[in-house]
Design an enzyme around this catalytic site. Structure first.
Site, PDB file in Angstrom:
ATOM      1  N   GLU A  44      11.142  15.048  -3.236  1.00 18.55           N
ATOM      2  CA  GLU A  44      11.683  13.718  -2.936  1.00 18.55           C
ATOM      3  C   GLU A  44      11.887  12.991  -4.253  1.00 18.55           C
ATOM      4  O   GLU A  44      10.923  12.782  -4.999  1.00 18.55           O
ATOM      5  CB  GLU A  44      10.656  12.918  -2.128  1.00 18.55           C
ATOM      6  CG  GLU A  44      10.879  12.862  -0.657  1.00 18.55           C
ATOM      7  CD  GLU A  44       9.831  11.948  -0.013  1.00 18.55           C
ATOM      8  OE1 GLU A  44       9.647  10.809  -0.483  1.00 18.55           O
ATOM      9  OE2 GLU A  44       9.212  12.391   0.954  1.00 18.55           O
ATOM     10  N   GLU A  55       6.483   0.170  -1.024  1.00 14.82           N
ATOM     11  CA  GLU A  55       5.619   0.771  -2.036  1.00 14.82           C
ATOM     12  C   GLU A  55       4.444  -0.113  -2.426  1.00 14.82           C
ATOM     13  O   GLU A  55       4.545  -1.328  -2.491  1.00 14.82           O
ATOM     14  CB  GLU A  55       6.436   1.093  -3.304  1.00 14.82           C
ATOM     15  CG  GLU A  55       7.759   1.807  -3.049  1.00 14.82           C
ATOM     16  CD  GLU A  55       7.620   3.170  -2.394  1.00 14.82           C
ATOM     17  OE1 GLU A  55       6.492   3.639  -2.163  1.00 14.82           O
ATOM     18  OE2 GLU A  55       8.655   3.781  -2.083  1.00 14.82           O
TER      19      GLU A  55
END
Length: 258
Positions: A44, A55
């Site tokens: 990824e 995040e």
């Protein structure tokens, strides 16, 4: 046929997440190669964004450093072209809808397909709004990867039935980051997914040790690790490729021992 399925064919898939451009793209390229050489099955690649809402602080920091270093989407595309000269495993981009919009969705998705990317993960794209991107992805042979979270509940079956490539199971509520324990009933989520699709599923958010990776992979088809790898990149900078390679080898060994 989705090439992403290849990552899950022979054993449980190990999927590292790498933010592109931290500390620079030359190092990112070496880190990807080190991860592949040491047993990654699918990579990824994160395209940095100024407001990465899914995040935690570790990957937010990587985004800030990558943008400060002058990382752009076009430069990342060029790096993928170099990697694709000899790297054959599936690779997917993870980024935010805004990055795709600002580049031009048609141009972005067509370029992804042209350079050999296999899929796209947009964590801020609600399932109900995927119609903005999915037809373009299908037209260019790119899998738009679905995420399923502990809060998805009634929608898990629906999302699973329409899933492409692989299903990203978010192990915990909140943002990405290393966790000491994962308390979500992953098994129940996987059972529901498997009742509705043959598409493989992998667990991410919070995994950092070989034991955690093996435990999650035992309950699903693979494990995704991001923050723990980004921490190594932050600590070692240009020296990170070897350290990431060693870390990936340890995770792979941990997932393979029974």
């Amino acid at each position: 046929m989705s090439k992403i399925a290849d990552a899950f064919k022979n054993h449980k898939a190990f999927i590292p997440f790498i933010t592109c451009g931290d500390p620079d793209l030359e190092t990112t390229e070496k880190i990807v190669r080190a991860a592949v050489d040491n047993g990654a099955d699918l990579v990824e690649l994160g395209i940095p964004f100024s407001d990465p809402t899914a995040e935690g602080p570790v990957i937010q920091g990587a985004n800030i450093r990558a943008l400060a270093a002058g990382t752009t989407t076009d430069k990342i595309f060029d790096m993928v072209r170099r990697l694709r000269v000899d790297i054959t495993i599936p690779m997917v981009f993870m980024t935010y809808a805004n990055v795709v919009f600002s580049y031009g969705a048609e141009r972005f998705i067509k370029t992804c397909a042209d350079i050999g990317m296999d899929g796209l993960i947009l964590p801020d794209l609600p399932f109900e709004e995927k119609g903005e991107f999915e037809p373009l992805c299908m037209a260019h042979g790119l899998d738009l990867i679905s995420l399923i979270a502990p809060t998805s509940e009634d929608r898990i079956a629906t999302i699973a039935r329409e899933a492409k490539g692989f299903i990203y199971i978010v192990s915990s509520l909140g943002v990405t980051g290393v966790r000491s324990a994962i308390t979500t009933d992953i098994g129940a989520m996987v059972d529901l997914i498997r009742a509705n699709t043959d598409t493989p599923c992998a667990v991410g958010f919070g995994i950092s040790t070989p034991d955690q990776a093996r435990a999650m992979a035992d309950r699903s088809d693979g494990a995704i690790i991001g923050s723990a790898i980004i921490k190594i990149m932050a600590e070692y900078g240009k020296e990170a490729p070897q350290k990431v390679g060693e870390y990936v080898a340890g995770i792979r060994a941990g997932m393979d021992c029974h």
